[in-house]
Design a protein around this motif. Sequence first.
Motif, mmCIF file in Angstrom:
data_model
loop_
_atom_site.group_PDB
_atom_site.id
_atom_site.type_symbol
_atom_site.label_atom_id
_atom_site.label_comp_id
_atom_site.label_asym_id
_atom_site.label_seq_id
_atom_site.Cartn_x
_atom_site.Cartn_y
_atom_site.Cartn_z
ATOM 1 N N PRO A 147 -0.950 3.817 5.733
ATOM 2 C CA PRO A 147 -0.169 3.947 4.499
ATOM 3 C C PRO A 147 -1.052 4.253 3.290
ATOM 4 O O PRO A 147 -0.554 4.647 2.242
ATOM 5 C CB PRO A 147 0.491 2.558 4.363
ATOM 6 C CG PRO A 147 -0.432 1.625 5.089
ATOM 7 C CD PRO A 147 -1.072 2.417 6.186
ATOM 8 N N GLY A 148 -2.392 4.078 3.441
ATOM 9 C CA GLY A 148 -3.293 4.298 2.304
ATOM 10 C C GLY A 148 -3.865 5.699 2.276
ATOM 11 O O GLY A 148 -4.735 6.005 1.479
ATOM 12 N N MET B 284 -4.007 5.191 17.607
ATOM 13 C CA MET B 284 -2.689 4.640 17.977
ATOM 14 C C MET B 284 -2.803 3.524 19.011
ATOM 15 O O MET B 284 -2.107 3.540 20.025
ATOM 16 C CB MET B 284 -1.790 5.739 18.558
ATOM 17 C CG MET B 284 -1.110 6.580 17.526
ATOM 18 S SD MET B 284 0.023 7.736 18.311
ATOM 19 C CE MET B 284 1.597 6.940 18.102
ATOM 20 N N VAL C 177 -13.740 8.872 12.480
ATOM 21 C CA VAL C 177 -14.236 7.495 12.511
ATOM 22 C C VAL C 177 -14.056 6.841 13.878
ATOM 23 O O VAL C 177 -14.529 5.735 14.104
ATOM 24 C CB VAL C 177 -13.578 6.619 11.407
ATOM 25 C CG1 VAL C 177 -13.936 7.113 10.023
ATOM 26 C CG2 VAL C 177 -12.063 6.557 11.564
ATOM 27 N N ILE D 92 -6.743 -5.636 2.648
ATOM 28 C CA ILE D 92 -6.557 -4.248 2.193
ATOM 29 C C ILE D 92 -7.928 -3.594 1.970
ATOM 30 O O ILE D 92 -8.161 -2.446 2.352
ATOM 31 C CB ILE D 92 -5.672 -4.194 0.932
ATOM 32 C CG1 ILE D 92 -4.240 -4.595 1.319
ATOM 33 C CG2 ILE D 92 -5.684 -2.802 0.300
ATOM 34 C CD1 ILE D 92 -3.260 -4.639 0.182
ATOM 35 N N PHE E 241 -3.866 7.803 -1.068
ATOM 36 C CA PHE E 241 -4.889 7.302 -1.982
ATOM 37 C C PHE E 241 -6.284 7.684 -1.457
ATOM 38 O O PHE E 241 -7.122 8.195 -2.202
ATOM 39 C CB PHE E 241 -4.774 5.771 -2.109
ATOM 40 C CG PHE E 241 -5.848 5.163 -2.954
ATOM 41 C CD1 PHE E 241 -5.812 5.270 -4.331
ATOM 42 C CD2 PHE E 241 -6.926 4.513 -2.372
ATOM 43 C CE1 PHE E 241 -6.822 4.736 -5.120
ATOM 44 C CE2 PHE E 241 -7.941 3.980 -3.144
ATOM 45 C CZ PHE E 241 -7.883 4.090 -4.523
ATOM 46 N N GLY F 169 -4.109 8.081 12.324
ATOM 47 C CA GLY F 169 -3.125 7.598 13.291
ATOM 48 C C GLY F 169 -1.893 8.486 13.275
ATOM 49 O O GLY F 169 -1.912 9.619 12.757
ATOM 50 N N TYR F 170 -0.812 7.941 13.804
ATOM 51 C CA TYR F 170 0.390 8.761 13.951
ATOM 52 C C TYR F 170 1.568 7.821 14.112
ATOM 53 O O TYR F 170 1.433 6.738 14.677
ATOM 54 C CB TYR F 170 0.221 9.645 15.195
ATOM 55 C CG TYR F 170 1.228 10.745 15.361
ATOM 56 C CD1 TYR F 170 1.474 11.653 14.341
ATOM 57 C CD2 TYR F 170 1.932 10.886 16.556
ATOM 58 C CE1 TYR F 170 2.381 12.677 14.504
ATOM 59 C CE2 TYR F 170 2.845 11.915 16.731
ATOM 60 C CZ TYR F 170 3.070 12.811 15.695
ATOM 61 O OH TYR F 170 3.976 13.823 15.865
ATOM 62 N N ASN G 166 3.144 3.462 12.131
ATOM 63 C CA ASN G 166 2.031 2.664 11.614
ATOM 64 C C ASN G 166 0.894 3.529 11.089
ATOM 65 O O ASN G 166 -0.199 3.009 10.813
ATOM 66 C CB ASN G 166 1.489 1.727 12.691
ATOM 67 C CG ASN G 166 2.536 0.738 13.133
ATOM 68 O OD1 ASN G 166 3.095 0.889 14.214
ATOM 69 N ND2 ASN G 166 2.845 -0.216 12.302
ATOM 70 N N ALA G 167 1.131 4.824 10.969
ATOM 71 C CA ALA G 167 0.060 5.683 10.438
ATOM 72 C C ALA G 167 -0.394 5.137 9.092
ATOM 73 O O ALA G 167 0.393 4.525 8.363
ATOM 74 C CB ALA G 167 0.579 7.101 10.287
ATOM 75 N N VAL H 198 0.849 -1.204 0.000
ATOM 76 C CA VAL H 198 0.000 0.000 0.000
ATOM 77 C C VAL H 198 0.881 1.251 0.000
ATOM 78 O O VAL H 198 0.638 2.204 -0.744
ATOM 79 C CB VAL H 198 -0.941 0.001 1.235
ATOM 80 C CG1 VAL H 198 -1.708 1.315 1.335
ATOM 81 C CG2 VAL H 198 -1.911 -1.179 1.162
ATOM 82 N N THR I 270 -13.685 2.775 6.183
ATOM 83 C CA THR I 270 -13.047 4.035 6.584
ATOM 84 C C THR I 270 -13.316 5.119 5.535
ATOM 85 O O THR I 270 -13.686 6.243 5.869
ATOM 86 C CB THR I 270 -11.527 3.836 6.697
ATOM 87 O OG1 THR I 270 -11.068 3.122 5.536
ATOM 88 C CG2 THR I 270 -11.150 3.079 7.937
ATOM 89 N N ALA J 15 -9.339 -2.673 5.278
ATOM 90 C CA ALA J 15 -8.777 -1.433 5.842
ATOM 91 C C ALA J 15 -9.329 -0.196 5.139
ATOM 92 O O ALA J 15 -9.331 0.890 5.708
ATOM 93 C CB ALA J 15 -7.252 -1.450 5.727
ATOM 94 N N LEU K 295 1.124 0.969 -4.658
ATOM 95 C CA LEU K 295 -0.235 1.511 -4.783
ATOM 96 C C LEU K 295 -0.209 3.041 -4.763
ATOM 97 O O LEU K 295 -0.785 3.706 -5.625
ATOM 98 C CB LEU K 295 -1.131 0.972 -3.656
ATOM 99 C CG LEU K 295 -2.611 1.349 -3.787
ATOM 100 C CD1 LEU K 295 -3.500 0.188 -3.351
ATOM 101 C CD2 LEU K 295 -2.998 2.578 -2.993
ATOM 102 N N LEU L 96 -8.897 -1.226 -6.024
ATOM 103 C CA LEU L 96 -7.766 -1.737 -5.276
ATOM 104 C C LEU L 96 -7.480 -3.171 -5.602
ATOM 105 O O LEU L 96 -6.342 -3.584 -5.758
ATOM 106 C CB LEU L 96 -8.077 -1.685 -3.776
ATOM 107 C CG LEU L 96 -8.166 -0.321 -3.180
ATOM 108 C CD1 LEU L 96 -8.496 -0.431 -1.720
ATOM 109 C CD2 LEU L 96 -6.831 0.367 -3.346
#
Length: 492
Positions: free
Chosen positions: A437-438, A354, A349, A283, A441, A430-431, A434-435, A133, A290, A286, A137, A174
């Motif tokens: 990655p998508g 985190m 959402v 994917i 997009f 998030g932060y 691991n924030a 991602v 959202t 995720a 992507l 996707l």
Amino acid sequence: MASWVDLLASVTGAFFLYKWFNFQHTRAKLAHIPTLGSDWFILSYLDAWRFVFKGHFIIEEGYSKYKGQTFKVACHTTESGWLVVISGLEMVEDMRKAPADVLSFRGASLDLIQTRHTSPNNFKATPFHIPVVRSPLTRTFPGRFADVTDEIRVSCDDWFRAGYVDPDFHSWLLGLMEPSTGRNPEYLNIQEMWTIQIAVAANLLCITPDWLKPIVGRLMPGHASEKRAKQILAPLIQKRLAKHVALGGNWEGKPNDLITWLIDNASPEDLNLDVINAKVMLINFASIHTTSLTSTNTLFDLAARPEYIAPLRAEIEEVVAAHGWTKDAMARLVKLDSFMKESSRLGGVATMAMRRKAYKDFVFSNGMVIPQGMSVCVASGPIQLDSDYYEDPMEFRGFRFVELRGKEAAGLESLQHQMVSLDPTYMLFGYGRNACPGRFFAVNEVKALLAHIILNYDFKIPGDSRVVPEPIWFSGGRNSNPTAEILFRKRK
Ligand code: HEM
């Protein structure tokens, strides 16, 4: 001789004794962190149920009592039964810097989604979908933006002909980039339902005794959905796997899509139909809800504030006339970006972000310790509504962020104050490491969808209401009200 009743009573008694012992042990480890609610055995179990339906109020209450510090709440979706909540920005920075083998996103997700039992293929595989991602992507979609906008046009025509909106186009975008399979209504329905099935199963499994989980897990409908999705995708994935094995990474006519990227990034153990299918589903898991929630929330906020429609329409018309329906044009829709971000700041959402599980004891810079095995998260919702960080925080100011960009002369290329930017006072994505990655997009996709709707449709809440219907909260997650309506009419 003992009767069955005696035997059952002994087993039940032993089970409760075991649970009570575990409870006391965990309580002692977390005694230094104040509890919101009760920290007695049965009462805290009831509080964990209260958290399912009232989690957002509980987090808000904790924030107002312990701002800058830490509190804990009883919670079914962690292994320990407790969730530690932090609220100070310094502590957020400590979490951001924590190594992944100390505070783990994956550890928290495995508990939250109960992946071992809800999707064993994803549990066994390495998380190679994340670099997919983050890199191919995110790198590819700007060049494929015509596909994105074409799908939006087709989907909008279908939705409005059908009389309701069902934002499903992600699976095609996707998962497949091959309309014949990706627009298959059965596949789209499976993928959409799978997300809900996994969420429901995970919540049920969290309150199931460990020894029963493998049995209960296997009975959950998500397994049948994953199997059926695999049957649909099998011809496509198997053909690609065969070519990959026979011809290696480069062969003529190799499609540039998610299945290719997953196959290219999988380790030899993960290179099989079960895992590639499970990763496509993960994917989509995720991204589907959202993204549709973010779009729906923004549409409701806009329908309730019609005074914003004309300036947004003017911006879209001007930018699209000069730059077409391109990724470059989306970057120039600064007012729309600001409106979407303000909608997510006040709504979003979830009220927490985190979530991490401590694989080792973790010590914050203020000395607070999160013992190994405990889960921790940030009270992101209340932070986003705090007057220390936002002027008039409860007021919806659609152009708040574009004004800030103007004040700080942040150019188009600067991510500052944009929806995709990561900020401890705005945590939709998030932060830290691991924030989401998508998010690049996602933001462009939502923007393109909203821009298309704003340009081509008039819309309003029935009765010209200016009140956004109350959302439905579940375990701190915020969902649009499913009975609420927006009326749409194609513009002449
Ligand atoms: C508006 C839509 C979206 C929202 C609000 C959202 C939000 C999030 C959040 C809050 C996280 C966890 C971050 C953390 O704990 O620090 C996350 C992770 C993730 N998201 Fe998104 N997301 C969205 C769209 C997408 C899309 C479209 C994709 C895929 C194309 C995606 C893929 C992922 C993945 C793979 C992860 C796991 C990251 C990891 O394990 O390191 N998301 N997302």
